[in-house]
Scaffold this motif. Structure first.
Motif, PDB file in Angstrom:
ATOM      1  N   GLY A 212      40.745  56.710 101.489  1.00 26.88           N
ATOM      2  CA  GLY A 212      40.124  57.912 102.030  1.00 26.88           C
ATOM      3  C   GLY A 212      38.972  57.520 102.932  1.00 26.88           C
ATOM      4  N   SER A 213      38.594  58.397 103.818  1.00 26.29           N
ATOM      5  CA  SER A 213      37.476  58.122 104.724  1.00 26.29           C
ATOM      6  C   SER A 213      36.545  59.321 104.727  1.00 26.29           C
ATOM      7  CB  SER A 213      37.986  57.850 106.142  1.00 26.29           C
ATOM      8  OG  SER A 213      36.926  57.614 107.020  1.00 26.29           O
ATOM      9  N   ASP A 214      35.315  59.111 104.283  1.00 25.62           N
ATOM     10  CA  ASP A 214      34.308  60.161 104.195  1.00 25.62           C
ATOM     11  C   ASP A 214      33.188  59.821 105.167  1.00 25.62           C
ATOM     12  OD1 ASP A 214      32.110  61.767 103.441  1.00 25.62           O
ATOM     13  OD2 ASP A 214      32.853  61.921 101.391  1.00 25.62           O
ATOM     14  N   PRO A 215      32.768  60.756 106.033  1.00 26.29           N
ATOM     15  CA  PRO A 215      31.685  60.467 106.982  1.00 26.29           C
ATOM     16  C   PRO A 215      30.391  60.000 106.325  1.00 26.29           C
ATOM     17  CG  PRO A 215      32.761  62.532 107.538  1.00 26.29           C
ATOM     18  CD  PRO A 215      33.302  62.120 106.211  1.00 26.29           C
ATOM     19  N   SER A 216      30.217  60.314 105.046  1.00 29.80           N
ATOM     20  CA  SER A 216      28.996  59.899 104.362  1.00 29.80           C
ATOM     21  C   SER A 216      29.113  58.509 103.733  1.00 29.80           C
ATOM     22  CB  SER A 216      28.634  60.913 103.271  1.00 29.80           C
ATOM     23  OG  SER A 216      29.625  60.947 102.257  1.00 29.80           O
ATOM     24  N   ASP A 217      30.272  57.862 103.896  1.00 30.39           N
ATOM     25  CA  ASP A 217      30.451  56.525 103.331  1.00 30.39           C
ATOM     26  C   ASP A 217      29.464  55.534 103.940  1.00 30.39           C
ATOM     27  OD1 ASP A 217      32.423  57.117 101.545  1.00 30.39           O
ATOM     28  OD2 ASP A 217      34.084  56.386 102.764  1.00 30.39           O
ATOM     29  N   GLU A 218      29.133  54.525 103.151  1.00 33.10           N
ATOM     30  CA  GLU A 218      28.294  53.424 103.610  1.00 33.10           C
ATOM     31  C   GLU A 218      28.856  52.137 103.024  1.00 33.10           C
ATOM     32  OE1 GLU A 218      23.667  52.076 102.976  1.00 33.10           O
ATOM     33  OE2 GLU A 218      24.037  54.082 103.771  1.00 33.10           O
ATOM     34  N   TRP A 219      29.284  51.235 103.900  1.00 31.39           N
ATOM     35  CA  TRP A 219      29.909  49.983 103.472  1.00 31.39           C
ATOM     36  C   TRP A 219      28.866  48.877 103.452  1.00 31.39           C
ATOM     37  CZ3 TRP A 219      35.294  48.682 102.761  1.00 31.39           C
ATOM     38  CH2 TRP A 219      36.157  49.792 102.811  1.00 31.39           C
ATOM     39  N   LEU A 220      28.684  48.274 102.301  1.00 29.79           N
ATOM     40  CA  LEU A 220      27.788  47.131 102.182  1.00 29.79           C
ATOM     41  C   LEU A 220      28.543  45.867 102.591  1.00 29.79           C
ATOM     42  CD1 LEU A 220      25.117  45.852 101.328  1.00 29.79           C
ATOM     43  CD2 LEU A 220      25.953  45.836  98.968  1.00 29.79           C
ATOM     44  N   CYS A 221      28.009  45.157 103.574  1.00 25.81           N
ATOM     45  CA  CYS A 221      28.659  43.953 104.095  1.00 25.81           C
ATOM     46  C   CYS A 221      27.832  42.730 103.715  1.00 25.81           C
ATOM     47  CB  CYS A 221      28.810  44.052 105.613  1.00 25.81           C
ATOM     48  SG  CYS A 221      29.638  42.635 106.357  1.00 25.81           S
ATOM     49  N   ALA A 222      28.264  42.060 102.634  1.00 30.13           N
ATOM     50  CA  ALA A 222      27.624  40.815 102.213  1.00 30.13           C
ATOM     51  C   ALA A 222      28.550  39.625 102.438  1.00 30.13           C
ATOM     52  CB  ALA A 222      27.225  40.898 100.745  1.00 30.13           C
ATOM     53  N   VAL A 223      29.828  39.895 102.681  1.00 36.76           N
ATOM     54  CA  VAL A 223      30.754  38.823 103.058  1.00 36.76           C
ATOM     55  C   VAL A 223      30.480  38.473 104.517  1.00 36.76           C
ATOM     56  CG1 VAL A 223      32.568  39.328 101.381  1.00 36.76           C
ATOM     57  CG2 VAL A 223      32.481  40.619 103.518  1.00 36.76           C
ATOM     58  N   PRO A 224      30.699  37.221 104.929  1.00 37.17           N
ATOM     59  CA  PRO A 224      30.310  36.797 106.282  1.00 37.17           C
ATOM     60  C   PRO A 224      31.024  37.583 107.373  1.00 37.17           C
ATOM     61  CG  PRO A 224      30.777  34.890 104.890  1.00 37.17           C
ATOM     62  CD  PRO A 224      31.248  36.095 104.135  1.00 37.17           C
ATOM     63  N   ILE A 225      30.267  37.963 108.403  1.00 31.05           N
ATOM     64  CA  ILE A 225      30.883  38.703 109.512  1.00 31.05           C
ATOM     65  C   ILE A 225      31.770  37.799 110.359  1.00 31.05           C
ATOM     66  CG2 ILE A 225      29.092  40.464 109.616  1.00 31.05           C
ATOM     67  CD1 ILE A 225      27.915  39.022 112.032  1.00 31.05           C
ATOM     68  N   PHE A 226      31.679  36.463 110.156  1.00 32.41           N
ATOM     69  CA  PHE A 226      32.577  35.578 110.902  1.00 32.41           C
ATOM     70  C   PHE A 226      33.915  35.418 110.202  1.00 32.41           C
ATOM     71  CE2 PHE A 226      29.446  32.855 108.631  1.00 32.41           C
ATOM     72  CZ  PHE A 226      30.286  32.211 107.732  1.00 32.41           C
ATOM     73  N   HIS A 227      34.107  36.075 109.055  1.00 28.16           N
ATOM     74  CA  HIS A 227      35.415  36.162 108.403  1.00 28.16           C
ATOM     75  C   HIS A 227      35.979  37.560 108.625  1.00 28.16           C
ATOM     76  CE1 HIS A 227      35.410  32.292 106.599  1.00 28.16           C
ATOM     77  NE2 HIS A 227      34.403  32.524 105.777  1.00 28.16           N
ATOM     78  N   ILE A 228      37.286  37.700 108.485  1.00 26.31           N
ATOM     79  CA  ILE A 228      37.909  38.993 108.731  1.00 26.31           C
ATOM     80  C   ILE A 228      37.420  40.053 107.752  1.00 26.31           C
ATOM     81  CG2 ILE A 228      39.951  38.459 107.316  1.00 26.31           C
ATOM     82  CD1 ILE A 228      39.719  40.618 110.548  1.00 26.31           C
ATOM     83  N   SER A 229      37.082  39.658 106.528  1.00 21.67           N
ATOM     84  CA  SER A 229      36.587  40.630 105.552  1.00 21.67           C
ATOM     85  C   SER A 229      35.282  41.256 106.004  1.00 21.67           C
ATOM     86  CB  SER A 229      36.405  39.966 104.182  1.00 21.67           C
ATOM     87  OG  SER A 229      35.573  38.818 104.293  1.00 21.67           O
ATOM     88  N   GLY A 230      34.437  40.484 106.720  1.00 18.14           N
ATOM     89  CA  GLY A 230      33.170  41.013 107.202  1.00 18.14           C
ATOM     90  C   GLY A 230      33.297  41.716 108.536  1.00 18.14           C
ATOM     91  N   TYR A 231      33.977  41.087 109.496  1.00 17.09           N
ATOM     92  CA  TYR A 231      34.101  41.693 110.827  1.00 17.09           C
ATOM     93  C   TYR A 231      34.865  43.004 110.773  1.00 17.09           C
ATOM     94  CZ  TYR A 231      35.002  42.009 115.874  1.00 17.09           C
ATOM     95  OH  TYR A 231      35.078  42.421 117.188  1.00 17.09           O
ATOM     96  N   SER A 232      35.863  43.094 109.884  1.00 18.68           N
ATOM     97  CA  SER A 232      36.627  44.344 109.781  1.00 18.68           C
ATOM     98  C   SER A 232      35.740  45.496 109.315  1.00 18.68           C
ATOM     99  CB  SER A 232      37.817  44.175 108.832  1.00 18.68           C
ATOM    100  OG  SER A 232      37.385  43.873 107.517  1.00 18.68           O
ATOM    101  N   ILE A 233      34.683  45.211 108.542  1.00 14.42           N
ATOM    102  CA  ILE A 233      33.755  46.265 108.124  1.00 14.42           C
ATOM    103  C   ILE A 233      32.999  46.812 109.336  1.00 14.42           C
ATOM    104  CG2 ILE A 233      31.679  46.759 106.767  1.00 14.42           C
ATOM    105  CD1 ILE A 233      32.681  44.749 104.698  1.00 14.42           C
ATOM    106  N   ILE A 234      32.579  45.913 110.238  1.00 16.11           N
ATOM    107  CA  ILE A 234      31.897  46.359 111.456  1.00 16.11           C
ATOM    108  C   ILE A 234      32.801  47.279 112.267  1.00 16.11           C
ATOM    109  CG2 ILE A 234      31.015  45.570 113.696  1.00 16.11           C
ATOM    110  CD1 ILE A 234      29.910  43.115 112.328  1.00 16.11           C
ATOM    111  N   LEU A 235      34.067  46.897 112.420  1.00 20.02           N
ATOM    112  CA  LEU A 235      34.990  47.707 113.223  1.00 20.02           C
ATOM    113  C   LEU A 235      35.337  49.020 112.528  1.00 20.02           C
ATOM    114  CD1 LEU A 235      37.343  44.994 114.747  1.00 20.02           C
ATOM    115  CD2 LEU A 235      35.217  45.944 115.631  1.00 20.02           C
TER     116      LEU A 235
END
Length: 510
Positions: A212-235
């Motif tokens: 599901g996608s809620d406009p009030s969601d907030e994703w905590l990104c502690a995995v590295p942004i240079f890995h797909i798990s982190g960069y995909s959060i930015i996108l």
């Protein structure tokens, strides 16, 4: 499709895009800052080529520069700070990179590439942000060198008059490669995976349809942004219009505080992170503290997780969504639902709506079709094509099966499988059993040649100094595994060789 950065700034300009605990930007402010940074990169000559490497941590500056490259239609080549300079230069050569943007806090990295005789030009974040008239947080700097009160305020340090300004594409070509990310190298040399706009969009769509996608969601990104798990959060933040809460590095106690005090809804973790968080939360529950009411759960990826860990999570009321994916599929393509809870602890979930999955009839290898699948590797088209069947299915290299309810179980890697006395044995199955062993901190299983059985499993263990350890480990295994799956020998080691995502580099054992 429309340029995501432009589109999001128009749709929800006042919504928070990113926050790192100190500095907060709305989507409109991100658009303003990335324009200024784009002009600075143009003046510095960065935009003369398509592919631009990035060596960065989870910081506001790393976030802004990655979004800047996306805004201007450039391809970001993500570099892993844990690799050697030689490995990094090899990857930049593969990706045909001429310029690398480097966080100055990583001062010791790429020292050789910074020399004049190299083809790669390394530019520090300090130089880029100074050229854009910004401080370390991306705030505009006024004439006396002080920062203004907050992001988005007017300043003389805007785009300078009379200098070249790069063109912002109004639309994205869906087949354009916007990121290149090298595989973890758990089975050998890393390969540069091309990831297109379509790949990332289909990946994000699959996640949204599952969680599901809620406009009030907030994703905590502690995995590295240079890995797909982190960069995909930015996108996903740009596509969904939700907040990305950056954490510069993983710290269990600090994450516990954030999940307790801030309105975070989701956080991506690997098993090693989750183990530390469970221990931290158990201490918090003992002192009557709990997570924020906003928190929905953990997105668990990585190589494996054991049943006892998930049982501890369930006891604490911690929701864990288990997933399966890879760099080649822009992150997760299979996952459990929130309602699945702790049942079926070893499953990876069901294929997402955007994923088709089947098995090779002879080997049990998992075959995948999805719009999230890469079009290929850089400088190695043959290596990618060799992984596809004649009718277009991608061979993942993993062996698995469905249960009667349609849940996927990943049995192990095909290239890790050993044959002992004619029986197929997966190291991962043995490791999952020993994960519940109280005598072992960590374990990795691989094969050794044997005159009688062809191959036998052996184990490398991180454990305390106990003369009877081998006998106790053998007894533990015989009570829970068929005889031929019990490791023939146990070798005590100080640590296991792992990739930066926690995967065991088995080819380095022995």
């Amino acid at each position: 499709m429309d340029n995501w950065v432009l589109k999001r700034a128009k749709l929800t300009p006042e919504r928070t895009a990113v926050y790192d605990g100190r500095t907060r930007y709305t989507f409109a402010e991100v658009f303003e800052r990335t324009q200024e940074l784009g002009s600075a990169l143009e003046r510095l000559g960065v935009f003369r080529t398509q592919n631009v490497a990035m060596l960065a941590d989870n910081t506001i500056r790393g976030y802004l520069l990655s979004v800047t490259l996306l805004l201007y239609g450039k391809t970001v080549v993500w570099l892993n700070k844990r690799l050697t300079d030689g490995e990094l230069q090899g990857q930049m050569c593969d990706a045909r990179v001429e310029c690398c943007l480097k966080d100055d806090s990583l001062s010791e990295r790429l020292s050789v590439a910074s020399q004049a005789d190299t083809e790669v030009r390394v530019i520090g974040f300090d130089e880029i942000f100074a050229e854009a008239g910004m401080d370390e947080c991306g705030l505009a700097v006024v004439g006396d060198g002080s920062s203004e009160g907050g992001p988005g305020s007017d300043s003389e340090a805007k785009v300078r008059c009379g200098v070249p300004v790069a063109t912002i594409p109004r639309e994205f070509d869906e087949e354009q490669t916007v990121s290149i990310m090298f595989t973890s190298g758990s089975t050998g040399a890393a390969k540069g995976v091309r990831q297109t706009i379509r790949n990332h969009f289909v990946s994000a769509t699959g996640v949204a349809l599952n969680l599901g996608s809620d406009p009030s969601d907030e994703w905590l990104c502690a995995v590295p942004i240079f890995h797909i798990s982190g960069y995909s959060i930015i996108l996903r933040g740009l596509i969904f219009g939700v907040t990305v809460r950056l954490m510069d590095h993983f710290d269990a106690s600090e994450m516990e505080r954030i999940l307790t005090d801030e309105p975070v809804t989701w956080v991506s973790v690997v098993p090693t992170m989750l183990k530390q968080l469970v221990s931290e939360h158990e201490r918090g529950v003992a002192s009557n503290t709990g997570y924020s009411s906003s928190f929905k759960g953990f997105i668990l990826g990585g190589e494996k997780s054991d049943a006892s860990l998930l049982q501890r999570c369930a006891k604490l009321g911690m929701v864990v969504v288990r997933t399966y994916g890879m760099t080649e599929t822009c992150s997760q393509i299979v996952g459990t639902a929130i309602a699945d809870g702790p049942r079926k602890p070893f499953c990876s979930g069901k294929p997402y709506f955007t994923t088709s999955l089947k098995f090779d009839e002879s080997t049990g290898e998992i075959l995948v079709k999805t719009g999230a699948l890469t079009p290929g590797y850089v400088n190695s088209s043959g290596a990618f094509e060799s992984k596809k069947t004649a009718d277009g299915w991608y061979r993942t290299g993993d062996v698995g099966h469905f249960d009667d309810d349609g849940y996927l179980y990943v049995d192990g890697r095909l290239d890790n499988m050993l044959i002992s006395g004619g029986e197929h044995v997966f190291p991962e199955e043995i490791e999952r059993v020993y994960d519940d062993c109280p005598y072992v901190d960590e374990i990795a299983v691989t094969a050794e040649s044997d005159e009688t059985w062809g191959e036998v499993p052996v184990a490398y263990v991180v454990a305390g100094d106990d003369e009877s350890l081998t006998d106790r480990l053998r007894e533990f295994g015989r009570a829970r595994l068929p005889h031929h799956k019990v490791p023939r020998r146990f070798y005590r080691v100080e640590s296991l060789p792992r990739t930066s995502t926690g995967k065991i580099r088995r080819f380095l054992l022995g």
